[in-house]
Write a protein that holds these residues in place. Structure first.
Motif, PDB file in Angstrom:
ATOM      1  N   LEU A   6      16.643  29.999 -10.807  1.00 45.11           N
ATOM      2  CA  LEU A   6      16.528  28.569 -10.559  1.00 45.11           C
ATOM      3  C   LEU A   6      17.023  27.798 -11.777  1.00 45.11           C
ATOM      4  O   LEU A   6      16.861  28.238 -12.918  1.00 45.11           O
ATOM      5  N   HIS A  44      23.947  21.149 -10.651  1.00 48.26           N
ATOM      6  CA  HIS A  44      22.894  21.065  -9.633  1.00 48.26           C
ATOM      7  C   HIS A  44      21.580  21.538 -10.261  1.00 48.26           C
ATOM      8  O   HIS A  44      21.554  22.543 -10.973  1.00 48.26           O
ATOM      9  N   TYR A  45      20.514  20.814 -10.002  1.00 47.49           N
ATOM     10  CA  TYR A  45      19.189  21.214 -10.472  1.00 47.49           C
ATOM     11  C   TYR A  45      18.305  21.535  -9.277  1.00 47.49           C
ATOM     12  O   TYR A  45      18.338  20.838  -8.265  1.00 47.49           O
ATOM     13  N   ASP A  46      17.504  22.596  -9.427  1.00 45.09           N
ATOM     14  CA  ASP A  46      16.528  22.952  -8.402  1.00 45.09           C
ATOM     15  C   ASP A  46      15.203  22.244  -8.634  1.00 45.09           C
ATOM     16  O   ASP A  46      14.359  22.192  -7.738  1.00 45.09           O
TER      17      ASP A  46
END
Length: 191
Positions: A6, A44-46
């Motif tokens: 992640l 992109h970040y989770d």
């Protein structure tokens, strides 16, 4: 071939962000410091972490570097967020003893509820189904009330609400990042 780790963004403008970074990395997450708008757009970040520190200073810095509206939008659109102490104040829709900031979490929080630095303390308690969690309270707030039936109370100490979850938002008034116990960060990664 294993699962992709992640990617977690940690707000690194002020406060205790390095401790969160160290815990999340030890759990196998890719962690990046968010200091300016381009850091948020770069990948992109989770999930996001809003650390402890000073909520008014953090809010002012978020606005100054152009992150405030973008972070608010991401949270409202469902980005998982872990917020500790000042981070919880940033999320709360009502703030006793201070101004409201992102206002994405339907709770009322009381700033410096346990007093100033001398009122800081360490205890342990339950966090949802996780037992015996070390809890470090440093100039801590607590949640006076939850303002939506969907807000889950995860922890109370001395009948005061100190941890809640609302959909994608996990907020607490203590600092799990300063203990050796990684179960709360692991819980967050599970969201």
């Amino acid at each position: 071939m294993g699962e992709k780790p992640l990617t977690i963004g940690v707000l690194a403008l002020q406060g205790a962000f390095i401790e969160h970074i160290n815990v999340l990395k030890s759990l196998g997450a890719d962690v990046y410091e968010i200091r300016q708008k381009s850091d948020l757009k770069a990948r992109h970040y989770d999930g996001l972490v809003l650390p402890g520190g000073e909520s008014t200073t953090q809010s002012n810095l978020l606005k100054k570097v152009g992150l405030f509206d973008e972070i608010q939008r991401l949270i409202e659109e469902g980005m998982p967020v872990l917020a500790t102490c000042a981070g919880a104040i940033l999320l709360s829709e009502n703030v006793v003893g201070g101004e409201r900031h992102l206002a994405t979490l339907p709770v009322t929080i009381k700033r410096n509820a346990y007093g100033r630095q001398l009122g800081s303390f360490i205890t342990s308690g339950s966090f949802g189904t996780i037992e015996n969690v070390p809890m470090n309270f440093i100039r801590a707030p607590y949640f006076e009330s939850v303002n939506d039936p969907e807000v889950k109370i995860l922890s109370k100490i001395d009948d005061k609400i100190v941890a809640v979850q609302y959909k994608n938002q996990l907020a607490m008034s203590f600092h799990p990042e300063v203990s050796e116990d990684k179960r709360i960060h692991k819980y967050f990664l599970g969201i």
